[in-house]
Design a protein around this motif. Structure first.
Motif, PDB file in Angstrom:
ATOM      1  N   ASN A   1     -17.132   1.901  11.965  1.00 31.96           N
ATOM      2  CA  ASN A   1     -16.019   1.019  11.609  1.00 31.96           C
ATOM      3  C   ASN A   1     -14.726   1.450  12.286  1.00 31.96           C
TER       4      ASN A   1
ATOM      5  N   TYR B   1      -8.673  -9.745   2.992  1.00 29.55           N
ATOM      6  CA  TYR B   1      -8.728  -8.535   2.164  1.00 29.55           C
ATOM      7  C   TYR B   1     -10.162  -7.993   2.085  1.00 29.55           C
ATOM      8  N   ASN B   2     -10.287  -6.695   2.221  1.00 30.74           N
ATOM      9  CA  ASN B   2     -11.566  -5.984   2.191  1.00 30.74           C
ATOM     10  C   ASN B   2     -12.454  -6.352   3.383  1.00 30.74           C
ATOM     11  N   ARG B   3     -11.819  -6.634   4.525  1.00 36.17           N
ATOM     12  CA  ARG B   3     -12.547  -6.898   5.760  1.00 36.17           C
ATOM     13  C   ARG B   3     -11.956  -6.031   6.881  1.00 36.17           C
TER      14      ARG B   3
ATOM     15  N   THR C   1      -5.571   0.933   1.439  1.00 39.81           N
ATOM     16  CA  THR C   1      -5.039  -0.166   0.619  1.00 39.81           C
ATOM     17  C   THR C   1      -5.839  -1.445   0.775  1.00 39.81           C
ATOM     18  N   PHE C   2      -6.255  -1.776   1.995  1.00 36.03           N
ATOM     19  CA  PHE C   2      -6.852  -3.080   2.261  1.00 36.03           C
ATOM     20  C   PHE C   2      -8.376  -3.084   2.207  1.00 36.03           C
ATOM     21  N   ILE C   3      -9.010  -1.920   2.131  1.00 35.75           N
ATOM     22  CA  ILE C   3     -10.468  -1.848   2.113  1.00 35.75           C
ATOM     23  C   ILE C   3     -10.909  -1.195   0.809  1.00 35.75           C
ATOM     24  N   LEU C   4     -11.858  -1.833   0.124  1.00 34.05           N
ATOM     25  CA  LEU C   4     -12.325  -1.327  -1.165  1.00 34.05           C
ATOM     26  C   LEU C   4     -13.754  -0.804  -1.132  1.00 34.05           C
ATOM     27  N   THR C   5     -14.625  -1.418  -0.364  1.00 32.64           N
ATOM     28  CA  THR C   5     -16.037  -1.063  -0.375  1.00 32.64           C
ATOM     29  C   THR C   5     -16.352  -0.015   0.675  1.00 32.64           C
ATOM     30  N   ASP C   6     -17.401   0.772   0.411  1.00 27.63           N
ATOM     31  CA  ASP C   6     -17.763   1.867   1.305  1.00 27.63           C
ATOM     32  C   ASP C   6     -18.227   1.380   2.670  1.00 27.63           C
TER      33      ASP C   6
ATOM     34  N   ASN D   1     -17.131  -0.863   4.525  1.00 25.03           N
ATOM     35  CA  ASN D   1     -16.055  -1.275   5.423  1.00 25.03           C
ATOM     36  C   ASN D   1     -14.986  -0.202   5.626  1.00 25.03           C
ATOM     37  N   ARG D   2     -15.178   0.953   5.049  1.00 27.52           N
ATOM     38  CA  ARG D   2     -14.158   1.995   5.140  1.00 27.52           C
ATOM     39  C   ARG D   2     -14.134   2.615   6.533  1.00 27.52           C
TER      40      ARG D   2
END
Length: 291
Positions: free
Chosen positions: A85, A148-150, A228-233, A235-236
Motif C-alpha cells: 500500500n 474515506y478509508n480508501r 486519520t483517513f484509513i481504518l482497516t488493516d 488499506n493501512r
C-alpha cells in the motif's frame, strides 16, 4: 642572521606545525563525532532488530544474527500488505505531483502574468503549514469526495504535502534554463506544450529526480493523514502498521519487531538515494552558480 633569530624562527615554525596538527585533529574529531551522532541510531536499530527476549536489554555493539524478528514480520500479512500500500500510494502521489508540478512550474516560470508572483508566494505559504492545521479541512474534503478509508484518500491528501514543494523547486529550475531554447522552438512553430515536453523536459532530469525522490520519501513516511483517513488493516500504510504492531500479549512491547520493520522500511529509500544521488545533488544545486 643571528643564532637567536634562527632559533626563534625554528620555534615559530614548530609552533605553526603543532597548531596545524591540532586544528586537523580537532576537525577530524568533530567530523567523527557528527558521524557517530548521525549513524549510531541506525546502527543501533540494526543491532536491536536481531535481538529477542532479554537480549534486548543487554548492551552489545555486534548484531546477534538472530533473524526471528524479520521472519515474524514477513509472516505478518498486515505488514506485507502495508508495504504494498505504501509503495502504491507513494508512487502514484509522486507521479501526480510531478505532472501537475511540471505544468504549474512552466506556467509560473515562463508565462509572465500579473498574479504569478502571488500564486508562487501562496504555494510557498501552503508548504509551511503544519499538517494539523489542514487536517480537519482535509477530513471534510475526503468525506465529501467519498474517499474515506480508501488508498485514494491518501493520494489526494498527500498532494498538499508534495505539490507545493515540487512546484517551488521546479519553478526555480525552469527559470534558470536559457530563454533562447524556448525562443528558437517558438520560431520553429512549436506549441507551448510541445516546448515543455520536447525541449525543456529532457533538461529537467536532475530536478525531476531530486523532487520526485524527496516527494516519494515524504509520502512513504507520512503518518498523520494515514492514521486519520484509513481504518482497516488491508488499506493501512507502513508507518501506521509499525505503530500498531503488538506483541504476543498486551503487556509485551515488540521492540525487536519494530526495529526490524524500521530497517526494512528504510532499505528501499536507501537504495533509491544511492541510485539517484548524483541527480539529487545536481537538481538541488542547480542555479546556485551562474556564469
Amino acid at each position: 642572521m643571528t643564532v637567536s633569530a634562527v632559533t626563534t624562527r625554528r620555534y615559530s615554525n614548530a609552533t605553526y606545525r603543532t597548531l596545524r596538527r591540532v586544528k586537523t585533529a580537532g576537525l577530524y574529531a568533530g567530523v567523527a563525532a557528527v558521524l557517530v551522532y548521525m549513524l549510531f541510531p541506525y546502527y543501533w536499530a540494526i543491532v536491536s532488530s536481531t535481538k529477542t527476549g532479554q537480549a534486548l536489554y543487554q548492551f552489545t555493539l555486534l548484531p546477534a544474527l538472530d533473524f526471528s524478528n524479520y521472519r515474524q514480520l514477513f509472516d505478518n500479512p498486515v505488514f506485507m500488505g502495508a508495504l504494498v500500500n505504501s509503495g502504491v500510494v507513494a508512487l502514484v502521489s509522486t507521479a501526480v505531483s510531478l505532472v501537475i508540478g511540471i505544468l504549474a512550474a512552466y506556467a509560473l516560470g515562463r508565462l509572465h502574468f500579473p498574479p504569478g508572483r502571488i500564486v508562487l508566494i501562496a504555494v510557498l505559504m501552503i508548504s509551511v503549514f503544519p499538517q494539523v492545521v489542514v487536517l480537519s479541512g482535509m477530513f471534510e474534503v475526503i468525506g465529501w469526495l467519498g474517499l474515506y478509508n480508501r488508498p485514494s484518500a491518501l493520494i489526494v491528501s498527500y498532494l498538499i504535502l508534495t505539490l507545493p514543494f515540487t512546484t517551488w523547486i521546479l519553478t526555480s529550475f525552469i527559470r534558470d534554463l536559457p530563454n533562447e531554447l524556448e525562443e528558437a522552438a517558438l520560431i520553429d512553430g512549436c506549441s507551448r506544450l510541445r516546448i515543455l515536453t520536447h525541449v525543456l523536459l529532457p533538461l529537467m532530469g536532475p530536478a525531476i529526480a531530486s523532487t520526485g525522490l524527496l516527494s516519494f520519501i515524504l509520502a512513504w513516511n507520512e503518518f498523520l493523514f494515514a492514521l486519520t483517513f484509513i481504518l482497516t488493516d488491508e488499506n493501512r500504510t507502513v508507518p501506521v502498521a509499525i505503530g500498531l504492531l503488538t506483541g504476543s500479549s498486551r503487556y509485551e512491547y515488540p521492540f525487536g519487531q519494530i526495529m526490524a520493520a524500521s530497517v526494512t522500511v528504510t532499505l528501499p529509500l536507501l537504495v533509491l538515494v544511492l541510485i539517484f544521488q548524483r541527480k539529487i545533488v545536481a537538481g538541488l544545486t542547480s542555479g546556485a552558480v551562474k556564469g
